[in-house]
Design a protein around this motif. Sequence first.
Motif, short mmCIF file in Angstrom:
data_model
loop_
_atom_site.label_atom_id
_atom_site.label_comp_id
_atom_site.label_asym_id
_atom_site.label_seq_id
_atom_site.Cartn_x
_atom_site.Cartn_y
_atom_site.Cartn_z
N PRO A 348 0.71 -0.79 0.14
CA PRO A 348 -0.28 -0.22 0.47
C PRO A 348 0.74 1.24 -0.44
O PRO A 348 -0.11 2.23 -0.66
N GLU A 349 1.76 0.93 0.21
CA GLU A 349 3.11 2.39 0.68
C GLU A 349 3.43 3.02 -1.02
O GLU A 349 3.34 4.02 -1.23
N ILE A 350 3.81 1.88 -1.14
CA ILE A 350 4.78 2.20 -2.22
C ILE A 350 4.60 1.90 -4.16
O ILE A 350 4.58 2.08 -5.16
N LYS A 351 2.79 1.31 -3.68
CA LYS A 351 2.02 1.04 -5.40
C LYS A 351 1.86 2.29 -5.47
O LYS A 351 1.48 3.22 -6.98
N GLY A 352 2.13 3.92 -4.34
CA GLY A 352 1.43 4.96 -4.89
C GLY A 352 2.75 5.98 -5.39
O GLY A 352 2.27 6.67 -5.75
N TRP A 353 4.15 5.53 -5.59
CA TRP A 353 4.87 5.87 -5.84
C TRP A 353 5.24 6.39 -7.08
O TRP A 353 4.47 6.02 -8.19
#
Length: 353
Positions: A348-353
């Motif tokens: 969930p954290e890195i998907k938005g990068w």
Amino acid sequence: MQIGIQLLFQGRPGTDDSEIYRRELDIAIEGEAMGFDMLMPVEHHFFDYAMVPDNAQLLSYIAGKTKRIKLMPAAFILPWNDPLRVVEKAIMLDYVSDGRVIIGMGRGLAKREFDALRVPFSESRQRFDEAAEIVLNGLETGFVEADTHFYKQPRIEVRPRPSRSFKGRVYMVGMSPQSVEAAGALGLGCMKFSNAPWAVAAADVQRHRDIYRAANDAAAPPPITSDLMFVDKDLKRAEDMARTYMAGYYVQVLEHYELLSENFAQSGGAYASYAEMARTLRETDQQAVIDAYLEANLWGDPARIIDKLRERRELIGDFDLAVSLGYAGMPYDDVYASRKLFVDKVMPEIKGW
């Protein structure tokens, strides 16, 4: 960021191959529901290192079990395959998956696979260079023809014809300087395995971007970085698992590719950068090499994984990520637990990068 699963299908002593395939196929097919974006089986032959002699066939099965996830042969090893057949397989896979295919191409590295397939190791670079242009032209035009040193193909139309362009969805494994440059010049994305510090590999990534822009008058797609991964809530246990199984996988890499041998030096220049690497490995303390390999890959608690990926992004810019979830005989219960923690706490954290 897109996140894929690199599928290895490694043999396990004492475990029947059918059981390994059942488990690994479950991991692949469950990837869609768990939020992964890509499935990326390798191509390897004959040995426990990886049991995927036909990744397009494997992905055709997975295509029928999934709806959304992208399917990437990672990669077709071009010197081992007739370029006409690569074009046919790629287009057919794109049809049965409704356009979900990304193509990966590579030239191979294990001499013992070349020997068994009766392809001279020293010819890999020239065969790849010739075949890559034939494949790329065939994917776009639907016609395959060649009159090169290694490939004599009368012009023929493939059926089914390509239904959409493959531009922007073809990648090349870029582990040597020559491969990085070739990928940029051909307009291909670059895929790199985490076998060296990213502070060092960042120069290759930038070189690819520069060559790609100069040759294609456009920005290169984000590189795909491929890692071994293990996640655990307990940081010390994650390190212990990495020192057991990631280190065990590295030993398999040394053995499968015969990285300490003179094979690369005797390849007639086809593997000049690997010849230098082999010489350096022979002269370097092996524990130091293993420690560097572990540092390049992804292990730790969720916070450490996120921090390591953030550091990589600062070094190389935007990238997509492929992770190998199980390797070197890691117990499947640990594979599943690591995968769940990654999906719940890291993705969930890195998907938005």
